[in-house]
Design a protein around this motif. Structure first.
Motif, PDB file in Angstrom:
ATOM      1  N   LEU A 205       0.846  -1.218  -0.063  1.00  0.00           N
ATOM      2  CA  LEU A 205       0.052   0.072   0.042  1.00  0.00           C
ATOM      3  C   LEU A 205       0.829   1.200  -0.189  1.00  0.00           C
ATOM      4  O   LEU A 205       0.669   2.270   0.479  1.00  0.00           O
ATOM      5  N   TYR A 206       1.897   1.229  -0.886  1.00  0.00           N
ATOM      6  CA  TYR A 206       2.824   2.356  -1.017  1.00  0.00           C
ATOM      7  C   TYR A 206       3.644   2.845   0.084  1.00  0.00           C
ATOM      8  O   TYR A 206       3.930   3.744   0.419  1.00  0.00           O
ATOM      9  N   GLY A 207       4.107   1.705   0.881  1.00  0.00           N
ATOM     10  CA  GLY A 207       4.973   1.928   2.179  1.00  0.00           C
ATOM     11  C   GLY A 207       6.123   1.030   2.044  1.00  0.00           C
ATOM     12  O   GLY A 207       6.514   0.503   0.955  1.00  0.00           O
ATOM     13  N   PRO A 208       6.932   1.009   3.059  1.00  0.00           N
ATOM     14  CA  PRO A 208       8.149   0.455   2.811  1.00  0.00           C
ATOM     15  C   PRO A 208       8.043  -1.197   2.962  1.00  0.00           C
ATOM     16  O   PRO A 208       7.127  -1.796   3.510  1.00  0.00           O
ATOM     17  N   LYS A 209       9.174  -1.790   2.276  1.00  0.00           N
ATOM     18  CA  LYS A 209       9.214  -3.125   2.703  1.00  0.00           C
ATOM     19  C   LYS A 209       9.709  -3.412   3.932  1.00  0.00           C
ATOM     20  O   LYS A 209      10.378  -2.949   4.545  1.00  0.00           O
ATOM     21  N   GLY A 210       9.571  -4.974   4.452  1.00  0.00           N
ATOM     22  CA  GLY A 210      10.117  -5.265   5.600  1.00  0.00           C
ATOM     23  C   GLY A 210       9.302  -4.923   6.871  1.00  0.00           C
ATOM     24  O   GLY A 210       9.896  -5.083   7.932  1.00  0.00           O
ATOM     25  N   VAL A 211       7.774  -4.591   6.556  1.00  0.00           N
ATOM     26  CA  VAL A 211       7.387  -3.974   7.790  1.00  0.00           C
ATOM     27  C   VAL A 211       5.702  -4.458   7.517  1.00  0.00           C
ATOM     28  O   VAL A 211       5.579  -4.182   6.477  1.00  0.00           O
ATOM     29  N   GLY A 212       5.082  -4.723   8.540  1.00  0.00           N
ATOM     30  CA  GLY A 212       3.765  -4.931   8.446  1.00  0.00           C
ATOM     31  C   GLY A 212       3.074  -4.906   9.714  1.00  0.00           C
ATOM     32  O   GLY A 212       3.657  -4.618  10.767  1.00  0.00           O
ATOM     33  N   ALA A 213       2.013  -5.584   9.932  1.00  0.00           N
ATOM     34  CA  ALA A 213       1.096  -5.510  11.219  1.00  0.00           C
ATOM     35  C   ALA A 213       0.391  -6.650  11.404  1.00  0.00           C
ATOM     36  O   ALA A 213      -0.241  -7.294  10.400  1.00  0.00           O
ATOM     37  N   LEU A 214       0.128  -7.045  12.538  1.00  0.00           N
ATOM     38  CA  LEU A 214      -0.916  -8.125  13.033  1.00  0.00           C
ATOM     39  C   LEU A 214      -1.919  -7.554  13.992  1.00  0.00           C
ATOM     40  O   LEU A 214      -1.609  -7.165  15.048  1.00  0.00           O
ATOM     41  N   TYR A 215      -3.139  -7.655  13.585  1.00  0.00           N
ATOM     42  CA  TYR A 215      -4.349  -7.044  14.382  1.00  0.00           C
ATOM     43  C   TYR A 215      -4.623  -8.434  15.298  1.00  0.00           C
ATOM     44  O   TYR A 215      -5.049  -9.416  14.531  1.00  0.00           O
ATOM     45  N   ILE A 216      -4.668  -8.141  16.680  1.00  0.00           N
ATOM     46  CA  ILE A 216      -5.020  -9.318  17.612  1.00  0.00           C
ATOM     47  C   ILE A 216      -6.010  -8.752  18.432  1.00  0.00           C
ATOM     48  O   ILE A 216      -5.660  -8.044  19.226  1.00  0.00           O
ATOM     49  N   ARG A 217      -7.317  -9.221  18.222  1.00  0.00           N
ATOM     50  CA  ARG A 217      -8.463  -8.578  19.115  1.00  0.00           C
ATOM     51  C   ARG A 217      -8.156  -9.103  20.778  1.00  0.00           C
ATOM     52  O   ARG A 217      -7.478 -10.004  21.015  1.00  0.00           O
ATOM     53  N   ASN A 218      -8.303  -7.957  21.395  1.00  0.00           N
ATOM     54  CA  ASN A 218      -8.163  -8.185  22.935  1.00  0.00           C
ATOM     55  C   ASN A 218      -8.793  -9.371  23.253  1.00  0.00           C
ATOM     56  O   ASN A 218     -10.087  -9.554  22.886  1.00  0.00           O
TER      57      ASN A 218
END
Length: 397
Positions: A205-218
């Motif tokens: 989505l037009y950001g850098p490589k080597g980084v992402g995220a995981l959403y974990i519901r509480n």
């Protein structure tokens, strides 16, 4: 003057937007402190991470403390699936996914099968969509996780995620979605859509490589994937990639600011490209759902030619695309996604994926519609099977 380059492989990766780069640069130079330290420049780094976490949370309809930064989509998928599997093993050992997932999901599930877990791989229809009734039937009292991608990376088909997630919730089963291709293209609200875990990657989505995220519901029970220090609230060890995280936050904020406006422009170009190809090149068929698909995805199979040869000839013309075949990775096997939709092997090998993005223009569409029919025609002229079949008036499609 160099050759004109037309980039139509945005599902593989995107360029990093200037605003994103500008946001990142200070964290390579001035604000370089380790966020785990307590002095002022470290606090600047920690504040930047908190800001990025809030940006990602806002884009997903989540709480900031439910966002964990990773190295990208593959790590997020691995963590979601392995983490839930190991943490809930006493409750059950059954996982449900689909036959068309990204290899980050499929290979993780294959690994867990060796660890004693049972995995059900749901089939898809000819458009690549899962039938919610199949998920309902597959759930047992041992099922602990359902993992189904939001949008397919090859054929662009969108899955009925809210409906599928609601079925999982009804049975008290965790629901994970690989949304790497969907973020910025589909409005997502993890709370409203009953999503327990969600994977994303900045470079899509037009950001850098080597980084992402995981959403974990509480409240989700999950084991750590990476052990070590106490970073990411003791769930993901390792000194944070501050500049990358800042870039991820900036990119997702930009990508979700006007999804409707973005999609209208991209979809218009996609439809012209898709219809132009199908109208001008015989023995071609669209792969994926005709309407329930990513706005920039065009995946078409051409009979009597190899996708690899097509890519090389297009590259000579300055057009960057990809093929439905896995030959580029050293495998002679065609795409597992196309085969799962029922496409014959010989036709799967002749598939082309063109994925549009923000830098594409109407002039790009004109150029591809001018060049591609010539490339396909030249390749077919070298195919004895094409000569024989067209002479006999036949077709495989």
């Amino acid at each position: 003057m160099g050759k004109r380059i037309i980039y139509m492989d945005h599902s593989a990766t995107t360029y990093t937007k200037e605003k994103v780069v500008d946001a990142m640069i200070p964290y390579f130079t001035r604000h370089f402190g380790n966020p785990s330290s307590i002095y002022s420049i470290a606090r600047e780094s920690k504040q930047a991470i908190d800001t990025a976490r809030a940006q990602v949370a806002t884009a997903l309809g989540a709480n900031p403390d439910e966002i964990y930064f990773t190295s990208g989509g593959s790590e997020s998928d691995n963590w979601a699936i392995k983490g839930v599997a190991y943490a809930n093993r006493k409750r059950g050992n059954h996982i449900i996914t689909t036959t068309i997932e990204h290899h980050a999901v499929l290979h993780t599930c294959r690994f867990l099968e060796k660890e004693g877990f049972t995995v059900t791989y749901l089939p898809v229809d000819r458009y690549g969509r899962v039938d919610p009734a199949d998920l309902e039937k597959a759930i047992t009292d041992k099922t602990i996780l359902v993992s189904i991608m939001y949008a397919n990376n090859e054929i662009g088909t969108l899955e009925p995620i809210p409906e599928l997630a609601a079925i999982a919730q009804k049975h008290k089963v965790y629901f994970h979605t690989d949304a790497v291709q969907a973020i910025g293209n589909i409005p997502i609200d993890v709370k409203a859509q009953n999503i327990d875990l969600l994977s994303l990657s900045a470079h899509k989505l037009y950001g850098p490589k080597g980084v992402g995220a995981l959403y974990i519901r509480n409240g989700v029970r999950i084991e750590n994937l990476i052990h070590g220090g106490g970073q990411e609230r003791k769930k993901r060890a390792g000194t944070e990639n501050i500049a990358g995280i800042v870039g991820c936050g900036a990119a997702i904020e930009l990508a979700t600011a006007d999804i409707a406006g973005h999609n209208a422009r991209i979809r218009s170009m996609r439809n012209r490209l898709m219809e132009g190809i199908l109208d001008t090149i015989p023995h071609a068929r669209l792969n994926g759902h005709p309407t329930e698909r990513l706005p920039g995805n065009v995946n078409i199979s051409f009979e009597f030619i190899e996708g690899e040869s097509m890519l090389l000839w297009l590259d000579d013309e300055g057009i960057c695309a990809s093929t439905g075949s896995a030959c580029t990775s050293g495998s002679l096997e065609p795409s597992h996604v196309l085969l799962a939709t029922g496409l014959p092997v010989e036709i799967s090998h002749g598939s082309l994926r063109l994925t549009l993005g923000d830098a594409n223009t109407e002039e790009d569409i004109d150029f591809v519609l001018e060049v591609l029919p010539k490339v396909v025609s030249r390749l077919r002229d070298m195919s004895p099977l094409y000569q024989k079949t067209t002479k006999d008036g036949g077709s495989h499609v």
